[in-house]
Each structure stands twice: as C-alpha cells, then as structure tokens.
Enzyme design. Structure first.
Site, mmCIF file in Angstrom:
data_model
loop_
_atom_site.group_PDB
_atom_site.id
_atom_site.type_symbol
_atom_site.label_atom_id
_atom_site.label_comp_id
_atom_site.label_asym_id
_atom_site.label_seq_id
_atom_site.Cartn_x
_atom_site.Cartn_y
_atom_site.Cartn_z
ATOM 1 N N GLU A 121 -0.688 -8.740 4.977
ATOM 2 C CA GLU A 121 -0.527 -8.830 6.439
ATOM 3 C C GLU A 121 -1.874 -8.759 7.155
ATOM 4 O O GLU A 121 -1.952 -9.048 8.349
ATOM 5 C CB GLU A 121 0.428 -7.725 6.935
ATOM 6 C CG GLU A 121 -0.175 -6.331 7.103
ATOM 7 C CD GLU A 121 -0.375 -5.578 5.789
ATOM 8 O OE1 GLU A 121 -0.133 -6.168 4.709
ATOM 9 O OE2 GLU A 121 -0.798 -4.403 5.832
ATOM 10 N N HIS B 121 -3.290 -5.901 1.028
ATOM 11 C CA HIS B 121 -2.603 -6.066 2.315
ATOM 12 C C HIS B 121 -2.497 -7.542 2.721
ATOM 13 O O HIS B 121 -3.390 -8.035 3.428
ATOM 14 C CB HIS B 121 -3.388 -5.331 3.404
ATOM 15 C CG HIS B 121 -3.285 -3.845 3.325
ATOM 16 N ND1 HIS B 121 -2.308 -3.136 3.990
ATOM 17 C CD2 HIS B 121 -4.022 -2.936 2.646
ATOM 18 C CE1 HIS B 121 -2.453 -1.840 3.731
ATOM 19 N NE2 HIS B 121 -3.483 -1.682 2.917
ATOM 20 N N CYS C 297 0.837 -1.200 0.000
ATOM 21 C CA CYS C 297 0.000 0.000 0.000
ATOM 22 C C CYS C 297 0.877 1.257 0.000
ATOM 23 O O CYS C 297 1.571 1.518 -0.963
ATOM 24 C CB CYS C 297 -0.959 -0.062 1.186
ATOM 25 S SG CYS C 297 -2.379 1.010 1.007
#
Lengths: 84, 228
Positions: free
Chosen positions: B197, B195, B86
C-alpha cells in the site's frame, strides 16, 4: 488468592537475536567467559480462586496468550497467599 | 468491490491502505474498528500495519483477541480475500490463520527501506497480475519481520506453493528461506511484511504494489460479477 509466577522462554531451536546482542555486549565488556544469553519474560499474576482449578486456568492463560507455542515454552510457580 | 480496513488501537498504515483502495483503485473502502461485531457486506478484508496495542507481550498477540477477529476468522473460512501487511501479518500469525511466528530482526534493528521481492507464486488471487519470478520493489518498515516456522511447516509451505513473496538479493531480517509473504493453504489469506500500500503511485517512489490490489479486484470480479 494465588500468586502465580510465569516464565516464558524461547524454544531451544529458535535463534534469539536479543540474547545474541547482549552476549556480544558482554564480550565487549571483557566477559569472554559468557557462553550464551537467552532472553525470556517473567510475569506475576494474582488469581482469585474461581470455579476451575487454578493450575488449569494458568495453563490456559499461558498457552492462549502469555506464550506463543510456535517459538516459546512456559513454566510457572503457584503460591497460595494467606488472606490477612 | 467493497474493502474493510481494520483499525486497531495503534494501527498506523490504515490511511495508506484506504488511500490505495479508494484513490488508486477507485473501489469502496471503510474503516472498521477493532470492536466491530460484523463484517457483513465486505468482499475483502485488509489488516494494516502499525503497532497494535503497542506491540505489548508479542506483536499482534493482543489484537488477536479483538472482537473483530472472530469475524475475520469466519470470513477466512468463507474464502474471502484477507490481506495482512506487516503488523497485520503478525496478527494473522498469532491468530493461527497463517502458520509460523515472527522473531526480532536478526540484526536487532528496525529497518525502513525499499527491498526487492521475487514473486514465487503468481497463481494466488493476490498475485495474478504479476509474472512468476518477477522482481518488484516494495518498502519494508519493521523491527520484527524475521519469519520463523519449524521444518515440517516449511516443507508444507513449499509443497503447497504457499510462499508467495521472497526477499531477492539481500534478506533484510533473517527470515527463514528469505520468506517475505505466505498464504494459508486455501490461498485466500495472505500475510506479508513489505508494504504494497506504500507502493501504489510512481510519484511517491514506485507503483509495484498496485498490481497486488488490482489482482484482488480482478479475481473477485471474475468470480462474483455475472457478465452481461
């Protein structure tokens, strides 16, 4: 001292979603005559006389930070200010 | 394996990144502040999402001149794995470690939702855990993820198989060729808008991102740890 005006604009090949949104708003306000809107940035800098030519400094600043050459162009105006 | 999670003023996915490495992978991780002078001893570098320097001027444009970026450029040249997610991707673009630039999302909206991605290249050190063509679900959360590059760069990206992830089905932001993530030519720097994560635990909605981090560790082990 110099007063520098910097204009950063999107390259013509780059779509401007912000400009498109503003154009659509203008059309919805019945300004159908507006053909296109492109949004850019305007910056004012005050630069002291240094070891380098002011124009050289301005070009460096513009290409390294103020604009991204992948998507933007820049132009500038330099005015010398007379000390009071 | 030791990961550096870089923290800029305005980063906000650093904790998620740390959690993914420490708790889900069981590897070592440290937060490294943006003014740090050294990344010695770290095997991989993670640039998390967020709004570094308030997204002033252009996303990532000010973070790019942080002290730590000099070290990140060195690490990239040395072939260490570097992942930018990002805002981390935006910083890598501004730094020139990856080609192209980000524009506002085509629909002018900040989009926060799960998206489907297609794994376009599973031969990078980040993606060996996936099948080629595998469809995975990873969340996005961005207002400027509309990836742009000129036609020559796009051709190069395709020829060198640098497009690693693309949006499948719906393109949420208008990015060129549905691009969601790309690597540098050497393949050790990956930038992606989604994302991974945030997708490391099925209890929290999905674990499709875990394979990415596991791939990094596995490939690093195979290259660096001498088998007894």
């Amino acid at each position: 001292m110099y007063k520098v005006k910097v204009y950063v604009t999107l390259r013509e090949s780059v779509l401007d979603p912000q400009g498109e949104a503003v154009k659509n708003a203008l059309h919805s306000m019945n300004y159908g005559e507006v053909g296109s809107v492109r949004i850019g940035k305007y910056m004012e800098l005050e630069i002291e006389k240094g070891s380098k030519e002011v124009e050289e400094t301005v070009n460096e600043i513009c290409s390294r930070l103020l604009s991204n050459p992948v998507i933007e162009n820049y132009r500038y105006e330099i005015e010398e200010c007379v000390a009071l | 394996m030791k990961f550096a999670v870089i923290v800029f003023p305005g980063s906000n996915c650093d904790l998620d990144m740390f959690h993914a490495i420490k708790d889900e992978l069981g590897e070592e991780a440290d937060y490294i502040f943006h003014d740090s002078e050294s990344l010695d001893g770290y095997d991989a570098i993670l640039l998390p999402g967020g709004f570094s320097y308030g997204d002033y001027l252009r996303t990532g444009s000010i973070a790019r001149f942080s002290n730590v970026m000099k070290e990140i450029i060195k690490a990239a040249d040395a072939g260490k794995p570097i992942l930018g997610v990002c805002n981390g991707f935006q910083i890598l673009l501004e730094t020139g470690l990856l080609p192209g630039a980000m524009l506002r999302n085509e629909n002018m909206k900040f989009i926060c939702q799960d998206v489907q991605l297609k794994v376009q290249n599973n031969e990078t050190l980040f993606t060996t855990g996936y099948e080629n063509g595998e469809i995975i679900t990873i969340p996005i959360a961005h207002g400027e993820g509309n990836y742009f590059c000129d036609t020559d760069t796009l051709k190069e990206l395709k020829n060198n198989k640098q497009i690693v992830f693309s949006y499948e089905g719906v393109n949420p932001n208008g990015s060129i060729e549905n691009i969601a993530g790309i690597t540098n030519r050497k393949g050790n720097v990956l930038g992606m808008m989604p994302h991974p994560e945030r997708a490391v635990d099925s209890l929290l909605g999905g674990a499709d991102g875990l394979k990415l981090f596991k791939s990094i560790v596995k490939n690093w082990r195979e290259a660096n740890v001498i088998k007894a």
